[in-house]
Write a protein that holds these residues in place. Structure first.
Motif, PDB file in Angstrom:
ATOM      1  N   TRP A 217      41.359  27.955  35.742  1.00 38.55           N
ATOM      2  CA  TRP A 217      40.286  28.075  36.733  1.00 38.55           C
ATOM      3  C   TRP A 217      40.528  29.282  37.639  1.00 38.55           C
ATOM      4  O   TRP A 217      39.605  30.035  37.949  1.00 38.55           O
ATOM      5  N   LEU A 218      41.766  29.475  38.068  1.00 40.11           N
ATOM      6  CA  LEU A 218      42.095  30.605  38.935  1.00 40.11           C
ATOM      7  C   LEU A 218      41.843  31.940  38.235  1.00 40.11           C
ATOM      8  O   LEU A 218      41.275  32.873  38.821  1.00 40.11           O
ATOM      9  N   ILE A 219      42.242  32.040  36.980  1.00 37.72           N
ATOM     10  CA  ILE A 219      42.037  33.275  36.231  1.00 37.72           C
ATOM     11  C   ILE A 219      40.552  33.552  36.053  1.00 37.72           C
ATOM     12  O   ILE A 219      40.084  34.677  36.262  1.00 37.72           O
ATOM     13  N   LEU A 220      39.808  32.537  35.688  1.00 41.73           N
ATOM     14  CA  LEU A 220      38.383  32.708  35.451  1.00 41.73           C
ATOM     15  C   LEU A 220      37.645  33.123  36.714  1.00 41.73           C
ATOM     16  O   LEU A 220      36.646  33.857  36.655  1.00 41.73           O
ATOM     17  N   HIS A 221      38.143  32.680  37.871  1.00 44.08           N
ATOM     18  CA  HIS A 221      37.510  33.033  39.143  1.00 44.08           C
ATOM     19  C   HIS A 221      38.178  34.237  39.816  1.00 44.08           C
ATOM     20  O   HIS A 221      37.997  34.476  41.010  1.00 44.08           O
ATOM     21  N   GLU A 222      38.976  34.984  39.020  1.00 46.15           N
ATOM     22  CA  GLU A 222      39.576  36.250  39.443  1.00 46.15           C
ATOM     23  C   GLU A 222      40.481  36.110  40.659  1.00 46.15           C
ATOM     24  O   GLU A 222      40.625  37.038  41.460  1.00 46.15           O
ATOM     25  N   LYS A 226      47.051  34.140  42.920  1.00 49.16           N
ATOM     26  CA  LYS A 226      47.270  32.692  42.907  1.00 49.16           C
ATOM     27  C   LYS A 226      47.505  32.192  41.478  1.00 49.16           C
ATOM     28  O   LYS A 226      48.285  31.261  41.263  1.00 49.16           O
ATOM     29  N   ALA A 227      46.845  32.809  40.514  1.00 44.54           N
ATOM     30  CA  ALA A 227      47.038  32.416  39.119  1.00 44.54           C
ATOM     31  C   ALA A 227      48.460  32.715  38.667  1.00 44.54           C
ATOM     32  O   ALA A 227      49.091  31.899  37.972  1.00 44.54           O
ATOM     33  N   ILE A 228      48.976  33.886  39.043  1.00 48.81           N
ATOM     34  CA  ILE A 228      50.353  34.251  38.691  1.00 48.81           C
ATOM     35  C   ILE A 228      51.337  33.252  39.282  1.00 48.81           C
ATOM     36  O   ILE A 228      52.279  32.801  38.623  1.00 48.81           O
ATOM     37  N   ALA A 229      51.094  32.874  40.555  1.00 51.24           N
ATOM     38  CA  ALA A 229      51.972  31.912  41.229  1.00 51.24           C
ATOM     39  C   ALA A 229      51.886  30.534  40.569  1.00 51.24           C
ATOM     40  O   ALA A 229      52.905  29.857  40.384  1.00 51.24           O
ATOM     41  N   ALA A 230      50.685  30.113  40.209  1.00 49.92           N
ATOM     42  CA  ALA A 230      50.511  28.808  39.568  1.00 49.92           C
ATOM     43  C   ALA A 230      51.176  28.788  38.201  1.00 49.92           C
ATOM     44  O   ALA A 230      51.844  27.805  37.831  1.00 49.92           O
ATOM     45  N   LEU A 231      51.030  29.865  37.434  1.00 51.75           N
ATOM     46  CA  LEU A 231      51.657  29.937  36.118  1.00 51.75           C
ATOM     47  C   LEU A 231      53.179  29.884  36.216  1.00 51.75           C
ATOM     48  O   LEU A 231      53.839  29.266  35.370  1.00 51.75           O
ATOM     49  N   VAL A 236      55.567  29.898  33.242  1.00 48.10           N
ATOM     50  CA  VAL A 236      54.930  30.978  32.492  1.00 48.10           C
ATOM     51  C   VAL A 236      54.917  32.217  33.374  1.00 48.10           C
ATOM     52  O   VAL A 236      54.339  32.210  34.468  1.00 48.10           O
ATOM     53  N   THR A 237      55.569  33.284  32.911  1.00 45.97           N
ATOM     54  CA  THR A 237      55.619  34.536  33.668  1.00 45.97           C
ATOM     55  C   THR A 237      54.597  35.506  33.113  1.00 45.97           C
ATOM     56  O   THR A 237      54.565  35.764  31.908  1.00 45.97           O
ATOM     57  N   ALA A 238      53.733  36.027  33.973  1.00 47.41           N
ATOM     58  CA  ALA A 238      52.675  36.936  33.528  1.00 47.41           C
ATOM     59  C   ALA A 238      52.475  38.045  34.553  1.00 47.41           C
ATOM     60  O   ALA A 238      52.579  37.827  35.764  1.00 47.41           O
ATOM     61  N   LYS A 239      52.209  39.237  34.048  1.00 45.89           N
ATOM     62  CA  LYS A 239      51.920  40.379  34.911  1.00 45.89           C
ATOM     63  C   LYS A 239      50.433  40.418  35.244  1.00 45.89           C
ATOM     64  O   LYS A 239      49.614  39.800  34.570  1.00 45.89           O
ATOM     65  N   LEU A 240      50.099  41.187  36.275  1.00 46.67           N
ATOM     66  CA  LEU A 240      48.706  41.292  36.701  1.00 46.67           C
ATOM     67  C   LEU A 240      47.828  41.822  35.580  1.00 46.67           C
ATOM     68  O   LEU A 240      46.715  41.316  35.356  1.00 46.67           O
ATOM     69  N   SER A 241      48.322  42.803  34.853  1.00 43.05           N
ATOM     70  CA  SER A 241      47.530  43.367  33.756  1.00 43.05           C
ATOM     71  C   SER A 241      47.268  42.323  32.674  1.00 43.05           C
ATOM     72  O   SER A 241      46.171  42.267  32.100  1.00 43.05           O
ATOM     73  N   GLU A 242      48.253  41.467  32.409  1.00 51.13           N
ATOM     74  CA  GLU A 242      48.076  40.420  31.405  1.00 51.13           C
ATOM     75  C   GLU A 242      47.071  39.371  31.880  1.00 51.13           C
ATOM     76  O   GLU A 242      46.249  38.872  31.093  1.00 51.13           O
ATOM     77  N   ILE A 243      47.127  39.056  33.162  1.00 54.29           N
ATOM     78  CA  ILE A 243      46.190  38.076  33.723  1.00 54.29           C
ATOM     79  C   ILE A 243      44.749  38.598  33.624  1.00 54.29           C
ATOM     80  O   ILE A 243      43.823  37.859  33.276  1.00 54.29           O
ATOM     81  N   LYS A 244      44.560  39.872  33.901  1.00 47.70           N
ATOM     82  CA  LYS A 244      43.219  40.457  33.805  1.00 47.70           C
ATOM     83  C   LYS A 244      42.726  40.434  32.357  1.00 47.70           C
ATOM     84  O   LYS A 244      41.542  40.214  32.100  1.00 47.70           O
ATOM     85  N   THR A 245      43.641  40.665  31.420  1.00 46.95           N
ATOM     86  CA  THR A 245      43.269  40.586  30.005  1.00 46.95           C
ATOM     87  C   THR A 245      42.865  39.161  29.633  1.00 46.95           C
ATOM     88  O   THR A 245      41.896  38.940  28.898  1.00 46.95           O
ATOM     89  N   THR A 246      43.600  38.198  30.162  1.00 48.49           N
ATOM     90  CA  THR A 246      43.260  36.795  29.914  1.00 48.49           C
ATOM     91  C   THR A 246      41.890  36.463  30.501  1.00 48.49           C
ATOM     92  O   THR A 246      41.099  35.734  29.880  1.00 48.49           O
ATOM     93  N   HIS A 247      41.596  37.005  31.679  1.00 52.92           N
ATOM     94  CA  HIS A 247      40.275  36.797  32.279  1.00 52.92           C
ATOM     95  C   HIS A 247      39.181  37.305  31.348  1.00 52.92           C
ATOM     96  O   HIS A 247      38.180  36.624  31.096  1.00 52.92           O
ATOM     97  N   ASP A 248      39.373  38.503  30.826  1.00 48.44           N
ATOM     98  CA  ASP A 248      38.370  39.086  29.919  1.00 48.44           C
ATOM     99  C   ASP A 248      38.222  38.222  28.657  1.00 48.44           C
ATOM    100  O   ASP A 248      37.109  38.043  28.147  1.00 48.44           O
ATOM    101  N   TYR A 249      39.357  37.693  28.178  1.00 53.59           N
ATOM    102  CA  TYR A 249      39.321  36.845  26.985  1.00 53.59           C
ATOM    103  C   TYR A 249      38.530  35.569  27.253  1.00 53.59           C
ATOM    104  O   TYR A 249      37.683  35.162  26.444  1.00 53.59           O
TER     105      TYR A 249
END
Length: 496
Positions: A217-222, A226-231, A236-249
């Motif tokens: 939900w956090l990723i989808l709502h950009e 907070k999404a990185i912290a929740a993951l 689950v460790t994720a970079k900002l660029s990866e999170i943005k890619t996940t949003h696009d997906y």
């Protein structure tokens, strides 16, 4: 298992889907499903209490409709609560509403304990229903969004298991207060039984502030930080660029239209499942159990004082509640290996068999046959039908609209619950318990036939893969399409 399409193309979601469920996962799931415990507790405590509430004890004879509403009114409030959740959860998130629900339930439980007349009690129970309904709409949707796909069934089944513990808890509290202070049954005991529910809801209110919001939900709502912290809390460790890619997906996989054909197909299947889950009669032995069982001519249950008869009914109902708790453990062992579809079909079949058995024995004047029928029915419901409904409610819909449609499914569930609980006193009066169980048997058989033809296999699939199945197939072909990728030669897959 030879599933050829078992991964998404997004590394963040793949890592989330493939995680091992640690203690943290179970702790978060426990907090998310406190509403299930309260649902179970509220299901049972009013039936235990009714004989001792001064302004309500004679309603069964004087006003059976109000009597039915007093027992089922929380279900009607729950339908409204689920509808409110449908409007809010996708906008404000899962965590916010889970916290709000706990606060509302705490207030409702306290008001019901201090009720001074029938109107106040009816309104308090409706308020409780609002919170329980919203929680039931949100909890499994929330769980589906962080649960690893191969353990999603286990985690989501906690909702049903907590319901069973709530039912059992209500009976234990009832036996305790009536045993310790039977002379206070008509003054204090019934208030304690209603008010105790405020304790777990208050615990939930406090600790839900520490829950992470749904990562999807956090990723989808950009809300990327907070999404990185929740993951991270889910390891689950994720970079900002990866999170943005996940949003696009996620945006690419999910439509902006709220009523795609796939969502409609999912809604039809889950809606029918939740309707049959209720109208086949599971809550009859728990809402009305102590009252019904106390009237049976077994073990001297009709003799003695009103207190002794009521306690007997509670004790007998407690046995059914213990069976419910233990049978749900079978579901934990099987749900992620045999799958939702297989357990559902087995569950409804077993429910039909024991309904028929109980009806035949009861109509043959073997009163204990009713308890035998109830017990067998509950076993098959607990491991095959109860938890399965809550699981598919959370996993069948895309993230962007999961909150909305899971909430609408909860509305269907609670309306069905209200209808059968409100109707039962009339059925009992007009056709009797034996023929009522026969009606439930027919409904269970109908469920077996319907879900044999339309229910897909979803074991081991990500929520995104499940969405694809519904979007790319018709209602008539979704079952066969879901079986593609499961090897006929695999022993594990045959269990599905």
């Amino acid at each position: 298992m030879n599933n050829t399409s078992n991964e998404t193309t997004d590394p963040v979601l793949n890592e989330l889907n493939g995680k091992i469920t640690t203690k943290f996962y179970w702790a978060v799931t426990l907090l998310a499903t406190i509403g299930g415990f309260l649902f179970g507790y509220d299901t049972s405590n009013i039936g235990t209490d009714l004989s001792f509430i001064p302004f309500a004890k004679n309603l069964a004879a004087t006003d059976p409709f109000v009597y039915g509403y007093l027992i089922a009114g929380a279900s009607l409030g729950a339908a409204v609560g689920a509808l409110i959740a449908a409007l809010l959860t996708d906008k404000y998130g899962r965590k916010f509403l889970l916290i709000t629900d706990a606060a509302i339930y705490t207030i409702g439980a306290l008001l019901s304990a201090f009720s001074v007349d029938l109107v106040m009690l009816l309104l308090s129970r409706t308020l409780i229903g609002l919170a329980v309904g919203a929680d039931s709409a949100i909890a499994t949707a929330y769980i589906a969004e962080y649960a690893p796909k191969n353990r999603r069934g286990h985690l989501s089944l906690m909702q049903q298991w907590m319901i069973t513990w709530g039912i059992l808890g209500a009976y234990f509290v009832g036996m305790g207060v009536f045993f310790i202070a039977p002379q206070l049954a008509y003054t204090v005991d019934w208030r304690i039984l209603l008010g105790v529910a405020a304790i777990p809801s208050l615990i939930g209110l406090v600790f839900r502030f520490y829950m992470p919001e749904s990562p999807r939900w956090l990723i989808l709502h950009e809300k990327y930080d907070k999404a990185i912290a929740a993951l991270k809390r889910f390891n689950v460790t994720a970079k900002l660029s990866e999170i943005k890619t996940t949003h696009d997906y996620l945006v690419e996989k999910e439509t902006k239209q709220k009523a795609t054909p796939g969502i409609k197909r999912a809604f039809v299947i889950v809606g029918l499942f939740m309707m049959f889950q209720q109208i086949t009669g599971i809550n009859i032995p728990f809402y009305y159990g102590p009252v019904v069982i106390a009237k049976l001519h077994i073990f001297g249950s009709t003799g003695g004082t009103a207190i002794s008869s009521a306690v007997f009914g509670i004790e007998a109902s407690s046995i059914l509640a213990i069976i419910n708790v233990l049978a749900t453990l079978i579901g934990f062992r099987l749900i992620d290996s045999y799958g939702r579809r297989a357990l559902a079909l087995l569950g409804y079949s077993g429910m039909a068999f024991f309904d028929v058995l109980g009806a035949v024995l009861y109509l043959s004047h073997i009163d204990i046959g009713l308890l035998i029928g109830f017990a067998g029915f509950i076993i098959f419901f607990a491991f095959g039908v109860g938890g399965t409904g809550w699981i598919i409610q959370g996993e069948y819909f895309p993230t962007q609209y999961r909150g909305l449609f899971a909430s609408l499914i909860a509305v269907v569930d609670w309306i069905s619950n209200f209808a059968i609980i409100e109707l039962f006193p009339v059925m009992d009066l007009k056709i009797g318990l034996g023929y009522t169980m026969a009606v439930f048997a027919v409904l269970s058989i109908m469920a077996v036939v319907i879900f044999f033809y339309i229910m897909p296999k979803t074991k081991g699939k990500s929520v995104e893969e499940i969405n694809d199945i519904f979007e790319n197939n018709t209602l008539a072909t979704v079952r066969n399409a879901s079986m593609v990728g499961y090897s006929d030669n695999s022993k594990t897959d045959k269990k599905q």
